[in-house]
Design an enzyme around this catalytic site. Structure first.
Site, PDB file in Angstrom:
ATOM      1  N   ASN A  56      -8.132-118.763  38.253  1.00 23.46           N
ATOM      2  CA  ASN A  56      -9.147-118.677  37.499  1.00 23.46           C
ATOM      3  C   ASN A  56     -10.327-119.431  38.292  1.00 23.46           C
ATOM      4  OD1 ASN A  56     -12.062-118.437  36.044  1.00 23.46           O
ATOM      5  ND2 ASN A  56     -10.536-119.955  34.643  1.00 23.46           N
ATOM      6  N   TRP A  57     -10.935-118.710  39.152  1.00 17.76           N
ATOM      7  CA  TRP A  57     -12.349-119.551  40.160  1.00 17.76           C
ATOM      8  C   TRP A  57     -13.088-120.322  39.771  1.00 17.76           C
ATOM      9  CZ3 TRP A  57     -13.254-115.722  44.970  1.00 17.76           C
ATOM     10  CH2 TRP A  57     -11.612-115.457  45.408  1.00 17.76           C
ATOM     11  N   LYS A  58     -13.290-119.725  38.385  1.00 19.39           N
ATOM     12  CA  LYS A  58     -14.553-120.404  37.885  1.00 19.39           C
ATOM     13  C   LYS A  58     -15.902-120.094  38.317  1.00 19.39           C
ATOM     14  CE  LYS A  58     -11.179-123.240  35.487  1.00 19.39           C
ATOM     15  NZ  LYS A  58     -11.192-124.505  34.714  1.00 19.39           N
ATOM     16  N   HIS A  62     -11.521-118.228  26.871  1.00 20.49           N
ATOM     17  CA  HIS A  62     -11.405-119.054  28.006  1.00 20.49           C
ATOM     18  C   HIS A  62     -12.017-121.061  27.261  1.00 20.49           C
ATOM     19  CE1 HIS A  62     -11.395-122.521  31.044  1.00 20.49           C
ATOM     20  NE2 HIS A  62     -10.454-121.679  31.536  1.00 20.49           N
ATOM     21  N   GLU A 114     -14.070-122.908  28.347  1.00 19.03           N
ATOM     22  CA  GLU A 114     -15.242-123.545  29.033  1.00 19.03           C
ATOM     23  C   GLU A 114     -15.888-122.490  27.949  1.00 19.03           C
ATOM     24  OE1 GLU A 114     -14.059-123.649  33.012  1.00 19.03           O
ATOM     25  OE2 GLU A 114     -12.672-125.482  32.193  1.00 19.03           O
ATOM     26  N   GLY A 133      -8.919-129.368  34.606  1.00 14.20           N
ATOM     27  CA  GLY A 133      -9.134-130.432  35.385  1.00 14.20           C
ATOM     28  C   GLY A 133      -9.907-131.351  35.153  1.00 14.20           C
ATOM     29  N   SER A 180      -4.185-128.163  34.338  1.00 15.88           N
ATOM     30  CA  SER A 180      -3.565-128.445  36.330  1.00 15.88           C
ATOM     31  C   SER A 180      -2.069-128.875  36.648  1.00 15.88           C
ATOM     32  CB  SER A 180      -3.481-130.047  35.630  1.00 15.88           C
ATOM     33  OG  SER A 180      -5.045-131.234  35.788  1.00 15.88           O
ATOM     34  N   GLY A 209      -6.965-122.879  37.767  1.00 18.50           N
ATOM     35  CA  GLY A 209      -8.405-123.359  38.041  1.00 18.50           C
ATOM     36  C   GLY A 209      -8.476-123.966  39.358  1.00 18.50           C
ATOM     37  N   GLY A 210      -7.710-125.147  39.186  1.00 22.49           N
ATOM     38  CA  GLY A 210      -8.879-126.435  41.167  1.00 22.49           C
ATOM     39  C   GLY A 210      -7.884-125.388  41.783  1.00 22.49           C
TER      40      GLY A 210
HETATM   41  P1  13P Z   1      -6.715-126.237  36.051  1.00 18.47           P
HETATM   42  O1  13P Z   1      -6.165-125.491  36.684  1.00 18.47           O
HETATM   43  O2  13P Z   1      -8.292-126.572  37.250  1.00 18.47           O
HETATM   44  O3  13P Z   1      -6.873-127.435  34.964  1.00 18.47           O
HETATM   45  O4  13P Z   1      -7.954-125.108  35.468  1.00 18.47           O
HETATM   46  C1  13P Z   1      -6.914-125.055  34.420  1.00 18.47           C
HETATM   47  C2  13P Z   1      -7.678-123.408  33.613  1.00 18.47           C
HETATM   48  O5  13P Z   1      -8.688-123.307  32.927  1.00 18.47           O
HETATM   49  C3  13P Z   1      -7.383-121.610  34.342  1.00 18.47           C
HETATM   50  O6  13P Z   1      -8.437-120.906  33.405  1.00 18.47           O
END
Ligand code: 13P
Length: 248
Positions: free
Chosen positions: A9-11, A93, A95, A171, A211, A232-233
């Site tokens: 998930n690049w966000k 999600h 967020e 995150g 994470s 994510g990251g």
């Molecule tokens: P991180 O891997 O950066 O914690 O993000 C997780 C996430 O929200 C994936 O959708």
């Protein structure tokens, strides 16, 4: 056997050029047979899809709107995604729930529209630290499932992917322990079995997100009920994403 899935998930990250380089690197260097998915911003979806042609890696949108069409400036519908041959869409999600105030009822509408347009929803659930500290996380997750996906017919439910993402681990560098992840994933599967049946529960891929990194993916994925990750990251670096994808 359940599908092993590692979804990035690049966000809101990567220019078109950066995204193109990243997709090319992932495509060139992944040789495994787990299902890889790249969750890219709307603007990048067609480029990612075209770049991935000829590989088994798939693309996902990070969101869709809960109405079919109309006067919703700046929004993207499931039928638009379908017309661009996008196979997956991330729905719910944390967020989006937090910053865009998306409700369980809206998410149910999104899931319905996605399935109607033959997209596979990656439905996210997960609790805040406050809910966990009050020890209400099991009920919280059950309510999220009940209000957004348990209205589906068994046939439709069997098509979706679930991602458990504890908000306190997203995150933050804090990861759910192996035991915490397994405990909630088993709970989700038990609730699915109660709502549908064990065959359906046993067939659904449940991903862990929060994470997840190359150095903890292997122990997380070794859990009986963890079928992959939503990353994510670490999905922003080809070598890290591929290392995670190779962690089964
Ligand atoms: P991180 O891997 O950066 O914690 O993000 C997780 C996430 O929200 C994936 O959708």
């Amino acid at each position: 056997m359940r599908k092993h899935i590692v979804a990035g998930n690049w966000k809101m990250n990567n220019s078109i050029q950066e995204g193109l380089e990243l997709v090319k690197a992932i495509k060139a260097n992944y040789a495994g047979d787990n299902q890889l998915i790249i969750g890219a911003p709307f603007l990048h979806l067609s480029m990612v899809n075209e770049t991935l042609e000829g590989s088994s890696i798939a693309v996902a949108a990070q969101n869709c709107h809960h109405e079919e069409s109309g006067a919703f400036t700046g929004e993207i519908s499931t039928s638009m995604l379908a017309s661009a041959n996008i196979p997956y869409v991330i729905i719910g999600h944390s967020e989006r729930r937090e910053y865009n105030h998306e409700t369980n009822a809206q998410l149910a509408a999104k899931v319905d529209l996605a399935l109607k347009d033959k997209l596979i929803p990656i439905f996210c659930c997960g609790e805040s630290l406050e809910i966990r500290e009050k020890e209400q996380h099991f009920n919280w997750i059950t309510a999220q499932l009940k209000e957004s996906v348990f209205h589906l017919t068994a046939e439709n439910f069997a098509k979706i992917v679930i991602a458990y993402e504890p908000i306190w681990a997203i995150g933050t560098g804090v990861t759910a322990s192996v035991e915490q992840a397994q405990e909630i994933h088993a709970h989700i599967r038990k609730e699915i079995a109660r709502q549908y049946d064990t065959a359906i529960a046993d067939g659904i891929s449940i991903l862990y997100g929060g994470s997840c990194k190359p150095d903890n993916a292997q122990e997380l994925f070794a859990n009986a009920d963890v079928d992959g990750g939503l990353i994510g990251g670490a999905s922003l670096k080809a070598d890290e994403f591929i290392a995670i994808a190779n962690s089964f």
